[in-house]
Design a protein around this motif. Structure first.
Motif, PDB file in Angstrom:
ATOM      1  N   PRO A   1       8.864   2.255  -2.818  1.00 33.59           N
ATOM      2  CA  PRO A   1       9.644   1.980  -1.611  1.00 33.59           C
ATOM      3  C   PRO A   1      10.525   0.731  -1.736  1.00 33.59           C
ATOM      4  CG  PRO A   1       7.411   1.195  -1.326  1.00 33.59           C
ATOM      5  CD  PRO A   1       7.495   1.755  -2.712  1.00 33.59           C
ATOM      6  N   PHE A   2      11.438   0.758  -2.701  1.00 36.03           N
ATOM      7  CA  PHE A   2      12.267  -0.440  -2.903  1.00 36.03           C
ATOM      8  C   PHE A   2      13.744  -0.089  -3.027  1.00 36.03           C
ATOM      9  CE2 PHE A   2       8.059  -1.271  -4.744  1.00 36.03           C
ATOM     10  CZ  PHE A   2       7.664  -2.330  -3.939  1.00 36.03           C
ATOM     11  N   ARG A   3      14.557  -1.088  -2.745  1.00 37.39           N
ATOM     12  CA  ARG A   3      16.016  -0.957  -2.884  1.00 37.39           C
ATOM     13  C   ARG A   3      16.394  -0.807  -4.344  1.00 37.39           C
ATOM     14  NH1 ARG A   3      19.188  -5.285  -2.504  1.00 37.39           N
ATOM     15  NH2 ARG A   3      17.652  -6.864  -1.969  1.00 37.39           N
TER      16      ARG A   3
ATOM     17  N   ASP B   1      19.813  -9.026  -0.622  1.00 40.42           N
ATOM     18  CA  ASP B   1      20.790  -8.550   0.340  1.00 40.42           C
ATOM     19  C   ASP B   1      20.855  -9.670   1.374  1.00 40.42           C
ATOM     20  OD1 ASP B   1      22.003  -7.374   2.618  1.00 40.42           O
ATOM     21  OD2 ASP B   1      21.576  -5.400   1.779  1.00 40.42           O
TER      22      ASP B   1
ATOM     23  N   PRO C   1      10.471   4.590   2.267  1.00 40.96           N
ATOM     24  CA  PRO C   1      10.539   5.546   1.152  1.00 40.96           C
ATOM     25  C   PRO C   1      11.171   6.873   1.578  1.00 40.96           C
ATOM     26  CG  PRO C   1       8.264   5.250   1.892  1.00 40.96           C
ATOM     27  CD  PRO C   1       9.099   4.249   2.628  1.00 40.96           C
TER      28      PRO C   1
ATOM     29  N   ASN D   1      12.759  -8.237   1.629  1.00 42.45           N
ATOM     30  CA  ASN D   1      14.186  -8.016   1.332  1.00 42.45           C
ATOM     31  C   ASN D   1      14.395  -6.926   0.275  1.00 42.45           C
ATOM     32  OD1 ASN D   1      17.034  -9.031  -0.039  1.00 42.45           O
ATOM     33  ND2 ASN D   1      16.911  -9.426   2.159  1.00 42.45           N
ATOM     34  N   MET D   2      13.334  -6.555  -0.435  1.00 45.81           N
ATOM     35  CA  MET D   2      13.425  -5.500  -1.449  1.00 45.81           C
ATOM     36  C   MET D   2      12.915  -4.167  -0.887  1.00 45.81           C
ATOM     37  SD  MET D   2      14.261  -7.459  -4.022  1.00 45.81           S
ATOM     38  CE  MET D   2      14.425  -9.243  -4.037  1.00 45.81           C
ATOM     39  N   LEU D   3      12.071  -4.272   0.127  1.00 39.29           N
ATOM     40  CA  LEU D   3      11.333  -3.111   0.636  1.00 39.29           C
ATOM     41  C   LEU D   3      12.216  -2.173   1.441  1.00 39.29           C
ATOM     42  CD1 LEU D   3       8.314  -2.494   0.295  1.00 39.29           C
ATOM     43  CD2 LEU D   3       7.947  -3.508   2.552  1.00 39.29           C
ATOM     44  N   MET D   4      12.013  -0.880   1.200  1.00 39.85           N
ATOM     45  CA  MET D   4      12.829   0.118   1.866  1.00 39.85           C
ATOM     46  C   MET D   4      11.936   1.272   2.284  1.00 39.85           C
ATOM     47  SD  MET D   4      16.185   1.733   0.236  1.00 39.85           S
ATOM     48  CE  MET D   4      17.028   3.064   1.032  1.00 39.85           C
TER      49      MET D   4
ATOM     50  N   ILE E   1      10.622 -12.380   0.484  1.00 40.57           N
ATOM     51  CA  ILE E   1      11.290 -11.912  -0.737  1.00 40.57           C
ATOM     52  C   ILE E   1      10.985 -10.425  -0.921  1.00 40.57           C
ATOM     53  CG2 ILE E   1       9.393 -12.561  -2.326  1.00 40.57           C
ATOM     54  CD1 ILE E   1      11.483 -13.206  -4.429  1.00 40.57           C
ATOM     55  N   THR E   2       9.744 -10.044  -0.701  1.00 44.28           N
ATOM     56  CA  THR E   2       9.353  -8.646  -0.837  1.00 44.28           C
ATOM     57  C   THR E   2       9.983  -7.806   0.271  1.00 44.28           C
ATOM     58  OG1 THR E   2       7.292  -9.372  -1.814  1.00 44.28           O
ATOM     59  CG2 THR E   2       7.355  -7.101  -1.048  1.00 44.28           C
TER      60      THR E   2
ATOM     61  N   PHE F   1      16.848   0.553   5.344  1.00 42.18           N
ATOM     62  CA  PHE F   1      16.850  -0.861   4.997  1.00 42.18           C
ATOM     63  C   PHE F   1      17.862  -1.586   5.860  1.00 42.18           C
ATOM     64  CE2 PHE F   1      18.535  -4.530   2.810  1.00 42.18           C
ATOM     65  CZ  PHE F   1      17.392  -5.176   2.397  1.00 42.18           C
TER      66      PHE F   1
ATOM     67  N   PRO G   1       1.643  -4.466   3.767  1.00 43.96           N
ATOM     68  CA  PRO G   1       2.324  -3.381   4.467  1.00 43.96           C
ATOM     69  C   PRO G   1       1.902  -2.045   3.893  1.00 43.96           C
ATOM     70  CG  PRO G   1       3.830  -4.417   2.901  1.00 43.96           C
ATOM     71  CD  PRO G   1       2.531  -5.191   2.836  1.00 43.96           C
ATOM     72  N   SER G   2       1.693  -1.074   4.749  1.00 44.33           N
ATOM     73  CA  SER G   2       1.318   0.258   4.296  1.00 44.33           C
ATOM     74  C   SER G   2       2.508   1.181   4.494  1.00 44.33           C
ATOM     75  CB  SER G   2       0.108   0.739   5.104  1.00 44.33           C
ATOM     76  OG  SER G   2      -0.264   1.997   4.608  1.00 44.33           O
ATOM     77  N   MET G   3       3.048   1.680   3.362  1.00 34.40           N
ATOM     78  CA  MET G   3       4.242   2.519   3.401  1.00 34.40           C
ATOM     79  C   MET G   3       3.872   4.003   3.322  1.00 34.40           C
ATOM     80  SD  MET G   3       6.131  -0.040   3.654  1.00 34.40           S
ATOM     81  CE  MET G   3       7.753   0.723   3.771  1.00 34.40           C
ATOM     82  N   LEU G   4       2.600   4.305   3.327  1.00 31.39           N
ATOM     83  CA  LEU G   4       2.116   5.685   3.206  1.00 31.39           C
ATOM     84  C   LEU G   4       2.489   6.533   4.425  1.00 31.39           C
ATOM     85  CD1 LEU G   4      -1.492   5.171   1.832  1.00 31.39           C
ATOM     86  CD2 LEU G   4       0.216   6.675   0.843  1.00 31.39           C
TER      87      LEU G   4
ATOM     88  N   HIS H   1       0.856  -1.186   0.000  1.00 32.09           N
ATOM     89  CA  HIS H   1       0.000   0.000   0.000  1.00 32.09           C
ATOM     90  C   HIS H   1       0.892   1.236   0.000  1.00 32.09           C
ATOM     91  CE1 HIS H   1      -3.233   2.495   2.276  1.00 32.09           C
ATOM     92  NE2 HIS H   1      -3.427   2.548   0.982  1.00 32.09           N
ATOM     93  N   GLN H   2       0.861   1.999  -1.094  1.00 31.10           N
ATOM     94  CA  GLN H   2       1.720   3.179  -1.183  1.00 31.10           C
ATOM     95  C   GLN H   2       1.188   4.119  -2.258  1.00 31.10           C
ATOM     96  OE1 GLN H   2       3.809   4.922   0.263  1.00 31.10           O
ATOM     97  NE2 GLN H   2       5.690   5.402  -0.843  1.00 31.10           N
TER      98      GLN H   2
END
Ligand SMILES: C[S@@+](CC[C@H](N)C(=O)[O-])C[C@H]1O[C@@H](n2cnc3c(N)ncnc32)[C@H](O)[C@@H]1O
Lengths: 296, 116
Positions: free
Chosen positions: A111-113, B47, B12, B7-10, B4-5, B18, B113-116, A103-104
């Motif tokens: 929001p990714f590397r 990573d 914002p 490990n990519m998520l950072m 897996i997600t 991370f 996950p809510s990244m807002l 959710h973004q």
């Protein structure tokens, strides 16, 4: 002007408000909407030109209810979807999509590397960034943040194919220029440019140097020589007419949702697409394989 | 959300947001088809130290991965299977993600996950 006179959803309400439960439900039941989303996602996937016979990790921006993501699944890819509407994402879960959902607001950045995705698609979402729903929303800045973060999370040499509905030439220019400013190469592909109904805009973007010589995909049209590819490596969007091209007949209409695409169906479809000279992924042992669904 | 997600998520808009720490309230183990080629290709993107850190914080998978990626990992079925399980078969259903840079918390609800 009253709300009902405004035709574009983008002018009616912010996306998280417009894409509410009722709107999201349509994506479960309206077969026309389902078909259009799936078709455009397949076309976007085709233009990603992924290495054949490999399952890739893909990003779907504005993934909504996961119709576009399901098209990626059918070709054996793993995907992650980003959307601003919880209701749309909720429907994606009910559909039991395989992709992970985040959710973004894309205007705040992906929001990714760095360098994690092998490609990205977006179906009918990016034009939402051209509207300012709050005082602090500056379309130019939101578009910039989006494209910059998209560029960053793509592997070098990967592509992003974004289908969108620009309201006018100004929006088209704003979106395209913003992508180029973020460092992307590539440009615009307009499918069916002479049909007001079928006309579709795809931004075909390249992050970094191409793996091998980069060539823009051919646009689809209904008649011979109908191709119109706008090369926008230079921001001024000069038009380039391609004289000759093949006649394209889109493969038979996608069957309605609920019918499982078995291996035979996919092979047949790939075969017919190859015969039309389209770029099609090689068949792999994953083609059409039934995979387990993740349940909550 | 699968690991897996994660490990990519950072986080914002951050430089060092991370890996996000996971505070788990509920988690599920699911089954996914094993595609060794895909998992092997994911190794380059992961990573790995961050993944080990995450795995160490989750009792269900703790200690299931070696401290280093094996040299011939693409042929190492045992390793690929363990990695497959960690990456694709663990679902964080409820909880939060915590940014290591700003300590900002991002909720995970119904697996999203809510990244807002
Ligand atoms: C036409 S729908 C796309 C549907 C989707 N492709 C599917 O398969 O269901 C457009 C989507 O873009 C999303 N969207 C609009 N603005 C957004 C933003 N700023 N950030 C993230 N998603 C956004 C909407 O919530 C909506 O789900």
């Amino acid at each position: 002007m009253s709300m009902s006179h405004r035709s574009r959803p983008e002018e009616q309400a912010p996306p998280d408000v417009f894409y509410n439960q009722a709107e999201a439900e349509k994506y479960l039941h309206n077969s026309r909407m389902i078909e259009v989303q799936a078709q455009m996602a397949e076309r976007a996937l085709e233009m990603l030109c992924l290495p054949e016979d490999e399952s890739a990790l893909l990003l779907d921006v504005g993934c909504g209810t996961g119709l576009s993501g399901e098209a990626l699944e059918e070709y054996g890819h793993t995907w992650v979807g980003v959307d601003i509407s919880r209701d749309m994402l909720g429907v994606a879960q009910r559909r039991e999509v395989e992709g992970d959902l985040v959710h973004q607001d894309m205007g705040l950045g992906m929001p990714f590397r760095q360098g994690v995705f092998d490609g990205a698609i977006s179906i009918s979402a990016v034009q939402w960034l051209c509207y300012s729903d709050r005082n602090e929303h500056v379309p130019r800045l939101r578009l910039h943040r989006f494209f910059q973060s998209l560029y960053k999370c793509l592997r070098r040499g990967a592509r992003a194919v974004l289908q969108f509905y620009p309201q006018d030439a100004e929006q088209l220019q704003l979106i395209t220029a913003s992508a180029m400013r973020a460092g992307f190469g590539g440009g615009l592909v307009v499918d069916f440019p002479h049909s007001s109904k079928a006309k579709k805009y795809f931004l075909v973007l390249l992050a970094g140097l191409p793996d091998e010589g980069f060539s823009m995909p051919q646009a689809l049209g209904e008649e011979i020589a109908a191709t119109q590819v706008q090369q926008t490596a230079a921001v001024n969007m000069e038009r380039k007419q391609h004289a000759k091209r093949q006649i394209d007949r889109r493969p038979g209409k996608r069957s309605s949702k609920g019918v499982t695409k078995d291996r035979e169906w996919i092979m047949k479809k790939k075969h017919s697409q190859r015969r039309q000279g389209k770029e099609v992924c090689n068949d792999s042992k994953y083609s059409g394989r039934k995979r387990s669904k993740v349940r909550f | 959300m699968k690991l897996i997600t994660h490990n990519m998520l950072m986080s914002p808009g951050t430089r060092n947001g991370f890996p996000l720490a996971i505070e788990v309230e509920s988690l599920e183990e699911v089954e996914a088809d094993f595609n060794p080629e895909f998992i092997a290709r994911m190794v380059e993107k992961l990573d790995y130290p961050a993944l080990l850190q995450t795995v160490a914080s989750l009792s269900v998978v703790e200690g299931t991965l070696p401290p280093q990626v094996p040299e011939k990992y693409a042929e190492d079925e045992e390793f690929l299977k363990a990695l497959h399980h960690v990456l694709l078969e663990v679902e964080i259903v409820e909880g939060s993600l915590v940014c290591p840079e700003t300590a900002r918390k991002f909720p995970i609800k119904e697996g999203i996950p809510s990244m807002l």
